[in-house]
Design a protein around this motif. Structure first.
Motif, PDB file in Angstrom:
ATOM      1  N   LYS A 148      -9.983  11.368   0.577  1.00  0.00           N
ATOM      2  CA  LYS A 148     -10.546  10.017   0.613  1.00  0.00           C
ATOM      3  C   LYS A 148     -10.232   9.261  -0.678  1.00  0.00           C
ATOM      4  CE  LYS A 148     -14.725   7.929   2.307  1.00  0.00           C
ATOM      5  NZ  LYS A 148     -16.118   8.141   2.667  1.00  0.00           N
ATOM      6  N   LYS A 149     -10.304   9.961  -1.816  1.00  0.00           N
ATOM      7  CA  LYS A 149     -10.014   9.332  -3.104  1.00  0.00           C
ATOM      8  C   LYS A 149      -8.549   8.874  -3.168  1.00  0.00           C
ATOM      9  CE  LYS A 149     -10.370  10.233  -8.041  1.00  0.00           C
ATOM     10  NZ  LYS A 149     -10.685  11.233  -9.069  1.00  0.00           N
ATOM     11  N   GLY A 150      -7.640   9.733  -2.714  1.00  0.00           N
ATOM     12  CA  GLY A 150      -6.227   9.379  -2.699  1.00  0.00           C
ATOM     13  C   GLY A 150      -5.937   8.212  -1.773  1.00  0.00           C
ATOM     14  N   PHE A 151      -6.623   8.195  -0.612  1.00  0.00           N
ATOM     15  CA  PHE A 151      -6.435   7.108   0.343  1.00  0.00           C
ATOM     16  C   PHE A 151      -6.914   5.790  -0.239  1.00  0.00           C
ATOM     17  CE2 PHE A 151      -8.101   4.671   4.064  1.00  0.00           C
ATOM     18  CZ  PHE A 151      -6.880   4.382   4.638  1.00  0.00           C
ATOM     19  N   LEU A 152      -8.091   5.796  -0.862  1.00  0.00           N
ATOM     20  CA  LEU A 152      -8.624   4.562  -1.460  1.00  0.00           C
ATOM     21  C   LEU A 152      -7.722   4.058  -2.587  1.00  0.00           C
ATOM     22  CD1 LEU A 152     -12.453   5.315  -1.500  1.00  0.00           C
ATOM     23  CD2 LEU A 152     -11.206   3.758   0.002  1.00  0.00           C
ATOM     24  N   LEU A 153      -7.207   4.971  -3.407  1.00  0.00           N
ATOM     25  CA  LEU A 153      -6.291   4.585  -4.479  1.00  0.00           C
ATOM     26  C   LEU A 153      -5.020   3.964  -3.888  1.00  0.00           C
ATOM     27  CD1 LEU A 153      -5.682   4.588  -7.519  1.00  0.00           C
ATOM     28  CD2 LEU A 153      -4.643   6.838  -7.185  1.00  0.00           C
ATOM     29  N   SER A 154      -4.502   4.557  -2.832  1.00  0.00           N
ATOM     30  CA  SER A 154      -3.301   4.026  -2.185  1.00  0.00           C
ATOM     31  C   SER A 154      -3.545   2.634  -1.613  1.00  0.00           C
ATOM     32  CB  SER A 154      -2.851   4.966  -1.062  1.00  0.00           C
ATOM     33  OG  SER A 154      -2.551   6.235  -1.574  1.00  0.00           O
ATOM     34  N   ILE A 155      -4.710   2.438  -0.989  1.00  0.00           N
ATOM     35  CA  ILE A 155      -5.039   1.125  -0.429  1.00  0.00           C
ATOM     36  C   ILE A 155      -5.138   0.081  -1.540  1.00  0.00           C
ATOM     37  CG2 ILE A 155      -6.839  -0.194   0.777  1.00  0.00           C
ATOM     38  CD1 ILE A 155      -5.157   1.581   2.596  1.00  0.00           C
ATOM     39  N   ILE A 156      -5.715   0.460  -2.669  1.00  0.00           N
ATOM     40  CA  ILE A 156      -5.827  -0.466  -3.798  1.00  0.00           C
ATOM     41  C   ILE A 156      -4.441  -0.852  -4.311  1.00  0.00           C
ATOM     42  CG2 ILE A 156      -6.568  -0.640  -6.214  1.00  0.00           C
ATOM     43  CD1 ILE A 156      -9.053   1.042  -5.359  1.00  0.00           C
ATOM     44  N   VAL A 157      -3.548   0.125  -4.431  1.00  0.00           N
ATOM     45  CA  VAL A 157      -2.187  -0.156  -4.911  1.00  0.00           C
ATOM     46  C   VAL A 157      -1.442  -1.055  -3.926  1.00  0.00           C
ATOM     47  CG1 VAL A 157       0.050   0.909  -5.413  1.00  0.00           C
ATOM     48  CG2 VAL A 157      -2.035   1.923  -6.332  1.00  0.00           C
ATOM     49  N   VAL A 158      -1.528  -0.756  -2.631  1.00  0.00           N
ATOM     50  CA  VAL A 158      -0.850  -1.590  -1.626  1.00  0.00           C
ATOM     51  C   VAL A 158      -1.418  -3.009  -1.640  1.00  0.00           C
ATOM     52  CG1 VAL A 158      -0.559  -1.934   0.864  1.00  0.00           C
ATOM     53  CG2 VAL A 158      -0.116   0.281  -0.123  1.00  0.00           C
ATOM     54  N   THR A 159      -2.729  -3.124  -1.781  1.00  0.00           N
ATOM     55  CA  THR A 159      -3.354  -4.448  -1.840  1.00  0.00           C
ATOM     56  C   THR A 159      -2.853  -5.224  -3.057  1.00  0.00           C
ATOM     57  OG1 THR A 159      -5.323  -3.575  -0.753  1.00  0.00           O
ATOM     58  CG2 THR A 159      -5.566  -5.666  -1.914  1.00  0.00           C
ATOM     59  N   PHE A 160      -2.775  -4.555  -4.198  1.00  0.00           N
ATOM     60  CA  PHE A 160      -2.285  -5.203  -5.412  1.00  0.00           C
ATOM     61  C   PHE A 160      -0.836  -5.668  -5.236  1.00  0.00           C
ATOM     62  CE2 PHE A 160      -0.100  -4.878  -9.530  1.00  0.00           C
ATOM     63  CZ  PHE A 160      -0.792  -5.861 -10.221  1.00  0.00           C
ATOM     64  N   ILE A 161      -0.003  -4.813  -4.670  1.00  0.00           N
ATOM     65  CA  ILE A 161       1.403  -5.181  -4.450  1.00  0.00           C
ATOM     66  C   ILE A 161       1.508  -6.351  -3.479  1.00  0.00           C
ATOM     67  CG2 ILE A 161       3.587  -4.370  -3.438  1.00  0.00           C
ATOM     68  CD1 ILE A 161       2.923  -1.599  -4.615  1.00  0.00           C
ATOM     69  N   ALA A 162       0.718  -6.322  -2.400  1.00  0.00           N
ATOM     70  CA  ALA A 162       0.752  -7.402  -1.415  1.00  0.00           C
ATOM     71  C   ALA A 162       0.303  -8.726  -2.034  1.00  0.00           C
ATOM     72  CB  ALA A 162      -0.125  -7.043  -0.215  1.00  0.00           C
TER      73      ALA A 162
END
Length: 141
Positions: A79-93
């Protein structure tokens, strides 16, 4: 035709399939490279081989995710890795959306940023699913 049951023959068959896949991919890249040289990116992207190449690359990447999850066990919570990935994708978008908005207008920027976000989330969701499934198997087994 009988199924192959000997593990050595199965491995040999998989190596042959991998070799054929590499040769096929190199041929497709060669044809697409020729199209780029002759008519530019527009001609290459109009070629149906471009679609085949992109679909093959995406499927290959998704299938290799399962191998990497099995190969590299992690003590980190999925869950921690997934949330971190979502944050990174959101930042890039958001960053891409803002950069494109400055040059092409706010509507285009929001559209491109949204597409980047929507295309970035499914691979991480699939990876989260694989990691969670692996963790559940380790707990049960």
């Amino acid at each position: 035709m009988k199924k192959i049951k000997d593990e050595r023959l199965v491995l040999k068959n998989l190596k042959n399939i991998r070799t054929a896949y590499v040769i096929q991919t190199l041929g497709i890249i060669g044809i697409l490279g020729y199209d780029v040289i002759q008519g530019g990116m527009d001609r290459m992207m109009a070629n149906p081989l471009w679609s085949v190449f992109m679909i093959t690359a995406i499927i290959s990447s998704l299938l290799s995710m399962n191998v990497s999850v099995d190969e590299y066990p992690s003590q980190q919570s999925p869950k921690k890795g997934f949330l971190l990935s979502i944050i990174v994708v959101t930042f890039i978008a958001i960053a891409a959306g803002i950069a494109i908005s400055l040059s092409s207008g706010i509507t285009t920027g929001v559209l491109i940023g949204g597409v980047i976000f929507i295309c970035g989330v499914p691979p991480f969701a699939y990876l989260f699913y694989l990691r969670k499934q692996r963790r559940d198997e380790e707990v049960d087994g």
